[in-house]
Every structure is written in C-alpha cells, then in structure tokens.
Design a protein around this motif. Structure first.
Motif, PDB file in Angstrom:
ATOM      1  N   GLY A 159       0.740  -1.112   0.054  1.00  0.00           N
ATOM      2  CA  GLY A 159      -0.065   0.097  -0.035  1.00  0.00           C
ATOM      3  C   GLY A 159       0.760   1.359   0.029  1.00  0.00           C
ATOM      4  N   TRP A 160       2.095   1.231   0.074  1.00  0.00           N
ATOM      5  CA  TRP A 160       2.915   2.537   0.218  1.00  0.00           C
ATOM      6  C   TRP A 160       2.937   3.053  -1.102  1.00  0.00           C
ATOM      7  N   ARG A 161       2.689   2.422  -2.179  1.00  0.00           N
ATOM      8  CA  ARG A 161       2.911   3.091  -3.621  1.00  0.00           C
ATOM      9  C   ARG A 161       1.770   3.986  -3.727  1.00  0.00           C
ATOM     10  N   GLU A 162       0.414   3.479  -3.401  1.00  0.00           N
ATOM     11  CA  GLU A 162      -0.752   4.377  -3.224  1.00  0.00           C
ATOM     12  C   GLU A 162      -0.767   5.766  -2.392  1.00  0.00           C
ATOM     13  N   LEU A 163       0.332   5.864  -1.532  1.00  0.00           N
ATOM     14  CA  LEU A 163       0.566   6.820  -0.729  1.00  0.00           C
ATOM     15  C   LEU A 163       1.471   7.794  -1.189  1.00  0.00           C
ATOM     16  N   GLY A 164       2.151   7.424  -2.455  1.00  0.00           N
ATOM     17  CA  GLY A 164       3.047   8.311  -3.193  1.00  0.00           C
ATOM     18  C   GLY A 164       4.407   7.873  -3.164  1.00  0.00           C
ATOM     19  N   TYR A 165       4.701   6.825  -2.244  1.00  0.00           N
ATOM     20  CA  TYR A 165       6.128   6.325  -2.095  1.00  0.00           C
ATOM     21  C   TYR A 165       6.495   5.309  -3.272  1.00  0.00           C
ATOM     22  N   VAL A 166       7.050   6.040  -4.337  1.00  0.00           N
ATOM     23  CA  VAL A 166       7.377   5.239  -5.697  1.00  0.00           C
ATOM     24  C   VAL A 166       8.814   5.067  -5.998  1.00  0.00           C
ATOM     25  N   TYR A 167       9.613   6.020  -5.217  1.00  0.00           N
ATOM     26  CA  TYR A 167      11.175   5.630  -5.500  1.00  0.00           C
ATOM     27  C   TYR A 167      11.741   4.465  -4.757  1.00  0.00           C
ATOM     28  N   VAL A 168      12.420   3.793  -5.509  1.00  0.00           N
ATOM     29  CA  VAL A 168      13.390   2.692  -4.708  1.00  0.00           C
ATOM     30  C   VAL A 168      14.798   3.048  -5.161  1.00  0.00           C
ATOM     31  N   ASN A 169      15.509   3.667  -4.293  1.00  0.00           N
ATOM     32  CA  ASN A 169      16.844   4.212  -4.459  1.00  0.00           C
ATOM     33  C   ASN A 169      17.985   3.420  -4.030  1.00  0.00           C
ATOM     34  N   ILE A 170      18.846   3.041  -4.860  1.00  0.00           N
ATOM     35  CA  ILE A 170      20.089   2.499  -4.710  1.00  0.00           C
ATOM     36  C   ILE A 170      21.238   3.560  -4.075  1.00  0.00           C
ATOM     37  N   ASP A 171      21.881   3.293  -3.107  1.00  0.00           N
ATOM     38  CA  ASP A 171      22.848   4.189  -2.525  1.00  0.00           C
ATOM     39  C   ASP A 171      24.308   3.807  -3.017  1.00  0.00           C
ATOM     40  N   ASP A 172      25.288   4.086  -2.073  1.00  0.00           N
ATOM     41  CA  ASP A 172      26.568   3.621  -2.510  1.00  0.00           C
ATOM     42  C   ASP A 172      26.907   2.161  -2.252  1.00  0.00           C
ATOM     43  N   CYS A 173      28.140   1.557  -3.138  1.00  0.00           N
ATOM     44  CA  CYS A 173      28.705   0.355  -2.812  1.00  0.00           C
ATOM     45  C   CYS A 173      27.947  -0.608  -3.856  1.00  0.00           C
ATOM     46  N   TRP A 174      27.011  -0.187  -4.830  1.00  0.00           N
ATOM     47  CA  TRP A 174      26.372  -0.869  -5.925  1.00  0.00           C
ATOM     48  C   TRP A 174      27.265  -1.564  -7.045  1.00  0.00           C
ATOM     49  N   SER A 175      28.544  -0.803  -7.310  1.00  0.00           N
ATOM     50  CA  SER A 175      29.242  -0.872  -8.461  1.00  0.00           C
ATOM     51  C   SER A 175      30.381  -1.808  -8.378  1.00  0.00           C
ATOM     52  N   SER A 176      30.775  -2.345  -9.348  1.00  0.00           N
ATOM     53  CA  SER A 176      32.050  -3.088  -9.352  1.00  0.00           C
ATOM     54  C   SER A 176      33.314  -2.238  -9.042  1.00  0.00           C
ATOM     55  N   MET A 177      34.313  -2.841  -8.791  1.00  0.00           N
ATOM     56  CA  MET A 177      35.480  -1.747  -8.528  1.00  0.00           C
ATOM     57  C   MET A 177      36.208  -1.234  -9.717  1.00  0.00           C
ATOM     58  N   GLU A 178      35.625  -1.936 -10.906  1.00  0.00           N
ATOM     59  CA  GLU A 178      36.503  -1.468 -12.053  1.00  0.00           C
ATOM     60  C   GLU A 178      35.256  -1.248 -13.274  1.00  0.00           C
ATOM     61  N   ARG A 179      35.622  -0.123 -13.993  1.00  0.00           N
ATOM     62  CA  ARG A 179      34.608   0.064 -15.299  1.00  0.00           C
ATOM     63  C   ARG A 179      34.920  -1.188 -16.273  1.00  0.00           C
ATOM     64  N   ASP A 180      33.959  -0.886 -16.919  1.00  0.00           N
ATOM     65  CA  ASP A 180      34.202  -2.001 -18.071  1.00  0.00           C
ATOM     66  C   ASP A 180      35.176  -1.566 -19.226  1.00  0.00           C
ATOM     67  N   LYS A 181      35.224  -2.111 -20.304  1.00  0.00           N
ATOM     68  CA  LYS A 181      35.940  -2.158 -21.413  1.00  0.00           C
ATOM     69  C   LYS A 181      35.889  -0.720 -22.435  1.00  0.00           C
ATOM     70  N   GLN A 182      34.526  -0.507 -22.085  1.00  0.00           N
ATOM     71  CA  GLN A 182      34.208   0.967 -22.699  1.00  0.00           C
ATOM     72  C   GLN A 182      34.012   2.031 -21.663  1.00  0.00           C
ATOM     73  N   GLY A 183      34.838   1.833 -20.533  1.00  0.00           N
ATOM     74  CA  GLY A 183      34.733   2.953 -19.585  1.00  0.00           C
ATOM     75  C   GLY A 183      33.848   3.341 -18.735  1.00  0.00           C
ATOM     76  N   ARG A 184      32.455   2.235 -18.908  1.00  0.00           N
ATOM     77  CA  ARG A 184      31.289   2.614 -18.112  1.00  0.00           C
ATOM     78  C   ARG A 184      31.171   1.961 -16.691  1.00  0.00           C
ATOM     79  N   LEU A 185      30.334   2.602 -15.895  1.00  0.00           N
ATOM     80  CA  LEU A 185      30.096   1.825 -14.576  1.00  0.00           C
ATOM     81  C   LEU A 185      29.495   0.547 -14.769  1.00  0.00           C
ATOM     82  N   GLN A 186      29.900  -0.263 -14.109  1.00  0.00           N
ATOM     83  CA  GLN A 186      29.110  -1.485 -14.354  1.00  0.00           C
ATOM     84  C   GLN A 186      28.764  -2.047 -12.549  1.00  0.00           C
TER      85      GLN A 186
END
Length: 258
Positions: free
Chosen positions: A68-95
């Motif tokens: 029932g939270w979505r109906e009250l307006g709680y729609v964002y699910v936000n990732i914070d720090d520490c989600w990524s790999s320690m290295e970018r990919d071969k194209q230089g992108r975060l992964q």
C-alpha cells in the motif's frame, strides 16, 4: 556505436540550457533509500537479506507495491553507495557488481517500472564514492549520464566525497546539463550544499533551483533519535532561508527527515 553516441551527446550538451527543465518532482519525491539502514553491507555470503544486492531492492519494491505504500506516493526505490564493481568496463562505463547484481541495473529498473515504481541510483563526483567505489569526476560525467539513461534510471543522487569546492562548482551544473541532454527524464539530487555548510553565501539557492530537483542541506542521518533531532533543529533554525529556496521541481532534502 558507443563512441558515436558520446560524440552526438557532446554536441547536444554544448547547446543545452543551464536550467533543469525536466518537469520532474513537482511535489516532493517520496520513496525508500538504502543507506541509513543498510549502509555498505556487501557481505552477501553471510548476510544475504541485508547486503546491497538486487535482492534487497526487489524486496523493497515488493513491499512498496504490495503493502500500500505506492498508493500513498512512495514510488522511488533508490540504490545508494557500494552497488558498483570496483572497475569500469572496457568501454569505460560503470557496471554493477556482477555477484550482487547479476541481472544488471536495467533489468532492475524494468522490475520497478512494471510495478509502477521508479529506480534511483547513486554516484559521486570525486575520484571515488564515499564507500571507495569508482567515482564520476568531470571527465566521466557524459558517459555516466548516458549509461544511467540507457539503464532507464529515474533518479540520480550525486555525492561529493573526494572532491573539492572548485570541482563541485563545475561538476554539479555540468551533470545537470548532461542528464538533460540524454533525453530521458532523470530526477537530479545534489549533495552540493551539504559540503558547503548548507547556507548562503557559500550556497547559492537560486542556482541550485535551476540545476537540481533536490539537494542535501545537511549531514547524513544516523540511526539515533539524537541525529533526527539535530537535523530538525538545524532546519528550524534556518527555515527562512530554506523555505524560500523550495518549490515545485526544487526541494530541500534534510536526508530522509521530511
């Protein structure tokens, strides 16, 4: 193909306006952010239910959509720090970390969208994030903005660890233009004021309203009532400045106390 996209994007960026004209967050955004409770727990082997992984965000999406939270307006699910790999990919992108996010961020965004929710993600303008993961300094802003748009991310929180005042003065407006130039509406949360004391004259709230949808005024909330009170007291003491800065599409963010 990716290099060609970056060149086209750079051309669009050169003529993009400064103002954040994305039409988002006409009311204050509401949702869930991982940091206060889960911090940088990456030990999925011993703590699978609480570690920063796709399973955690899928579970939170289910809670918002099924309880029932979505109906009250709680729609964002936000990732914070520490989600990524320690290295970018071969194209230089975060992964994303391949063990903790085996499905990738795009698949996670689609999971949110299928449930009427939005996905937020985190980055930092320094050489590294606050947790020590790859940052998004000036020379990576364009490629990272394009990556987030490609993943269909809906909100981006831009932190300021391992950066200085000059880099922040250049980087926060530049990221605003970069996100706009992708063509995807991405809500932009800036941590800039929190690194400058939160108040004029160091903080220019008129400029912030032109480049950010949301901005952190104060330090991180901690898991204590004293921390909550300290934020409330600071906001109360400075409410005249803060109230006049806010409006549709541009909001103060006292770090989850609102």
């Amino acid at each position: 193909v990716w290099e060609r996209l970056v060149l086209v994007f750079a051309s669009a960026l050169s003529v993009a306006t400064l103002a954040l004209d994305n039409g988002l967050m006409r009311t204050p955004p509401m949702g869930w952010l991982a940091w206060e409770r889960f911090r940088c727990d990456i030990d999925c082997e011993h703590d699978p239910k609480n570690c920063i992984s796709e399973n955690l965000f899928i579970d939170m999406a289910d809670r918002l959509s099924e309880d029932g939270w979505r109906e009250l307006g709680y729609v964002y699910v936000n990732i914070d720090d520490c989600w990524s790999s320690m290295e970018r990919d071969k194209q230089g992108r975060l992964q994303p970390d391949p063990k903790r996010f085996p499905g990738g961020i795009h698949k996670l965004a689609r999971y949110m969208h299928d449930r009427g929710l939005k996905l937020g993600i985190y980055g930092d303008m320094g050489t590294h994030t606050c947790g020590g993961y790859p940052g998004t300094p000036m020379d990576k802003i364009m490629i990272d903005a394009l990556t987030f748009a490609e993943w269909e991310v809906d909100m981006f929180k831009y932190d300021g660890c391992y950066s200085n005042a000059t880099e922040q003065e250049q980087g926060y407006p530049f990221m605003s233009k970069a996100l706009n130039a992708t063509g995807r509406p991405i809500g932009y949360s800036c941590s800039w004021p929190a690194y400058q004391g939160g108040l004029p004259p160091k903080v220019n709230y008129t400029q912030l309203g032109e480049i950010c949808n949301l901005w952190r005024n104060y330090g991180d909330i901690q898991d204590s009532w004293d921390s909550v009170l300290s934020i409330i007291d600071w906001v109360f003491e400075n409410q005249d400045v803060l109230i006049s800065a806010a409006g549709p599409g541009r909001w103060n963010d006292p770090d989850m106390v609102s």
